[in-house]
Design a protein around this motif. Sequence first.
Motif, short mmCIF file in Angstrom:
data_model
loop_
_atom_site.label_atom_id
_atom_site.label_comp_id
_atom_site.label_asym_id
_atom_site.label_seq_id
_atom_site.Cartn_x
_atom_site.Cartn_y
_atom_site.Cartn_z
N SER A 109 0.84 -1.20 0.00
CA SER A 109 0.00 0.00 0.00
C SER A 109 0.88 1.25 0.00
O SER A 109 1.13 1.86 1.04
N GLY A 110 1.36 1.61 -1.18
CA GLY A 110 2.25 2.77 -1.31
C GLY A 110 3.67 2.40 -0.93
O GLY A 110 3.95 1.33 -0.36
N ALA A 111 4.59 3.32 -1.26
CA ALA A 111 5.99 3.11 -0.89
C ALA A 111 6.12 3.06 0.63
O ALA A 111 7.02 2.42 1.17
N LYS A 112 5.19 3.70 1.31
CA LYS A 112 5.28 3.79 2.77
C LYS A 112 5.15 2.41 3.41
O LYS A 112 6.00 2.00 4.20
N GLN A 113 4.11 1.69 3.07
CA GLN A 113 3.96 0.36 3.67
C GLN A 113 5.05 -0.58 3.16
O GLN A 113 5.51 -1.46 3.90
N PHE A 151 15.96 14.29 5.70
CA PHE A 151 15.34 12.99 5.40
C PHE A 151 13.83 13.15 5.38
O PHE A 151 13.27 14.08 5.98
N TRP A 152 13.18 12.23 4.71
CA TRP A 152 11.72 12.20 4.76
C TRP A 152 11.31 11.89 6.19
O TRP A 152 11.85 10.98 6.83
N VAL A 153 10.35 12.65 6.66
CA VAL A 153 9.97 12.67 8.07
C VAL A 153 9.66 11.28 8.64
O VAL A 153 9.91 11.01 9.82
N LEU A 195 18.54 5.68 1.36
CA LEU A 195 18.76 6.86 0.50
C LEU A 195 17.48 7.28 -0.21
O LEU A 195 16.69 6.44 -0.60
N ASN A 196 17.35 8.57 -0.39
CA ASN A 196 16.21 9.09 -1.15
C ASN A 196 16.70 10.25 -2.03
O ASN A 196 16.95 11.33 -1.54
N SER A 197 16.86 9.93 -3.31
CA SER A 197 17.34 10.93 -4.26
C SER A 197 16.61 10.73 -5.58
O SER A 197 16.60 9.60 -6.08
N ASN A 252 15.44 14.09 -3.51
CA ASN A 252 15.16 14.03 -2.09
C ASN A 252 13.97 14.86 -1.63
O ASN A 252 13.82 16.01 -2.01
N ASN A 253 13.16 14.24 -0.81
CA ASN A 253 12.17 14.96 -0.02
C ASN A 253 12.80 15.14 1.35
O ASN A 253 13.13 14.14 1.98
N PRO A 254 13.09 16.32 1.78
CA PRO A 254 12.47 17.62 1.48
C PRO A 254 13.28 18.60 0.64
O PRO A 254 12.78 19.69 0.38
N ALA A 291 17.11 2.12 -1.74
CA ALA A 291 16.96 3.33 -2.55
C ALA A 291 15.47 3.62 -2.69
O ALA A 291 14.76 2.89 -3.39
N ASP A 292 15.01 4.63 -1.96
CA ASP A 292 13.61 5.05 -2.08
C ASP A 292 13.54 5.96 -3.29
O ASP A 292 13.86 7.14 -3.22
N ASP A 293 13.10 5.39 -4.39
CA ASP A 293 13.17 6.05 -5.70
C ASP A 293 11.84 6.62 -6.15
O ASP A 293 11.60 6.77 -7.36
N ILE A 294 11.02 6.95 -5.19
CA ILE A 294 9.64 7.33 -5.51
C ILE A 294 9.53 8.58 -6.39
O ILE A 294 8.55 8.78 -7.08
N TYR A 295 10.59 9.41 -6.40
CA TYR A 295 10.58 10.63 -7.24
C TYR A 295 11.50 10.51 -8.44
O TYR A 295 11.84 11.52 -9.04
N HIS A 296 11.95 9.30 -8.79
CA HIS A 296 13.10 9.22 -9.70
C HIS A 296 12.89 9.82 -11.08
O HIS A 296 13.85 10.18 -11.74
N VAL A 305 3.48 4.29 -7.76
CA VAL A 305 2.83 5.12 -8.78
C VAL A 305 2.42 6.48 -8.20
O VAL A 305 1.98 7.37 -8.93
N SER A 306 2.61 6.64 -6.89
CA SER A 306 2.04 7.79 -6.17
C SER A 306 2.39 9.14 -6.78
O SER A 306 1.50 9.93 -7.13
N LYS A 307 3.69 9.43 -6.87
CA LYS A 307 4.07 10.81 -7.19
C LYS A 307 4.19 11.03 -8.69
O LYS A 307 3.76 12.06 -9.20
N ILE A 308 4.78 10.07 -9.41
CA ILE A 308 5.06 10.36 -10.81
C ILE A 308 3.82 10.26 -11.70
O ILE A 308 3.78 10.86 -12.75
N PHE A 359 -4.17 6.14 -4.71
CA PHE A 359 -4.35 4.73 -5.11
C PHE A 359 -3.55 3.78 -4.22
O PHE A 359 -3.79 2.59 -4.21
N ARG A 360 -2.57 4.33 -3.53
CA ARG A 360 -1.81 3.58 -2.54
C ARG A 360 -1.18 2.30 -3.10
O ARG A 360 -1.38 1.21 -2.58
N ILE A 361 -0.40 2.45 -4.15
CA ILE A 361 0.30 1.27 -4.67
C ILE A 361 1.79 1.58 -4.82
O ILE A 361 2.18 2.54 -5.49
C1 LIG Z 1 10.57 9.98 0.14
C2 LIG Z 1 9.20 9.40 0.21
N1 LIG Z 1 9.06 8.07 0.29
C3 LIG Z 1 7.84 7.52 0.37
C4 LIG Z 1 6.71 8.29 0.39
C5 LIG Z 1 5.37 7.61 0.51
O1 LIG Z 1 4.89 7.27 -0.71
P1 LIG Z 1 3.49 6.52 -0.91
O2 LIG Z 1 2.45 7.59 -0.99
O3 LIG Z 1 3.64 5.75 -2.16
O4 LIG Z 1 3.28 5.66 0.27
C6 LIG Z 1 6.80 9.68 0.31
C7 LIG Z 1 5.60 10.52 0.37
O5 LIG Z 1 5.62 11.69 0.63
C8 LIG Z 1 8.09 10.26 0.21
O6 LIG Z 1 8.25 11.57 0.12
#
Ligand SMILES: Cc1ncc(COP(=O)(O)O)c(C=O)c1O
Length: 404
Positions: A97-101, A123-125, A168-170, A172-174, A200-205, A236-239, A245-247
């Motif tokens: 359920s999203g990159a978070k879970q 770092f992401w909070v 790593l997250n690049s 990067n949020n924030p 590698a948290d590539d959610i914004y790649h 699929v969340s950000k891009i 949709f939480r995937i």
């Molecule tokens: C760096 C980073 N990873 C993961 C997430 C969470 O993504 P998702 O909505 O796919 O759970 C976020 C959302 O803000 C984020 O900024």
Amino acid sequence: MNLSRLAASIAESPTLKLNALAKSMQAQGIPVIHLGGGEPKNKAPRSAVEAASAYLAAGDIKYTPSAGSLSLRKAAAEYTENNYGRKAAVENIIISSGAKQTLYNLLFTLLDPGDEVIVPAPFWVSYPEMVRMTGGVPVVVPSSPETHIPRAEDLLGAVTARTKAILLNSPNNPSGALYPAELMEEIVRFCERKEIWLIADDIYHKLVFDGLRAPNPCAFTGRGVEESRLIILNAVSKIYGMTGFRIGWAVAPKAVIAVMNNIQAATTSCNSGVLMAAAEAALKGPQEGVGELVSLLETNRNAILASLAEIPGVRVVKPHGTFYCLPDFSAFGKDSLTLCSFLLEKASVVTVPGREFGAENHLRLSYCGSRADVVEGVARIRWALDPASPKEIRIGDKTAVRDW
Ligand SMILES: Cc1ncc(COP(=O)(O)O)c(C=O)c1O
């Protein structure tokens, strides 16, 4: 009350709290400008919406395989091969359920109590909280304030016998910082050599500007997914503008995925077939929307940088990706939480305190809204902070008076 010490120690999400406050101000008719958002305003791809509708219309809404539908796992494997040049079998992929879970289940899978996870700041909070929730110890490594990028020697120098992973997250949020290829290469090679997991948290790649591309971490390991210590997270969340949709998914060795699957089966059972159908269609459908989103965000990025440049005392590192920037407000002598509340109260602008991201004296500003909001939001911040500003401005249909 007799609650779990660990659970009670988990901080309230500052962004969600701010959202709630902004919503209640809006409900009172205050024209709040939201520079705290974490999602682009674009609509989900039509292909995704149609696939979800068709799935729903069929009416057969049941449990699904706990690791995700076979067809979405195949689509994620294809995405991995196309974007990273990394061959992955479906058994190397789990949908959550999203990159978070996905990240939570991964940390739960990797960490024993007391294991350390290196988290470069900013770092992401959610990272430190998730590491703590899964029994680990977050080890925060500061970055250069000039770049918001950690130095390799600081990052790798923080490794101890207890280090289980580097996160790593690049881009990067924030901060919007894009880690350079050389740094990425050094970290990847180090982790492979020392057998440390590299997440590698590539959610914004794909949300990268200035004609650049996010360095591909898989390019720096000679190992295939099964032998590698490099784990890629995506969603699929950000891009695709599909946060609701939480995937999301992880690409990792089969043994890791199998344990993540057991955790998922024991906690949420599976993902919704409706949402997986939508994600699969987004991955397989027309991709023009991603490029359009990138150019819109790049225009907004330019607008926010130009507006911030007009506030004397504010310094900002140019972001090369995401839809965030992290300006330094230390010249104004307020900690980030106080500054954030001050700006909300006086100028009706939502920002997020840098403290939550390991960057005190900074504010995270999002430019995922409209360009007009970005420009007006920063103009209001300037009005509130710059003593040379006019005494009064119009905020909606009211006149705000500078009496501080
Ligand atoms: C760096 C980073 N990873 C993961 C997430 C969470 O993504 P998702 O909505 O796919 O759970 C976020 C959302 O803000 C984020 O900024």
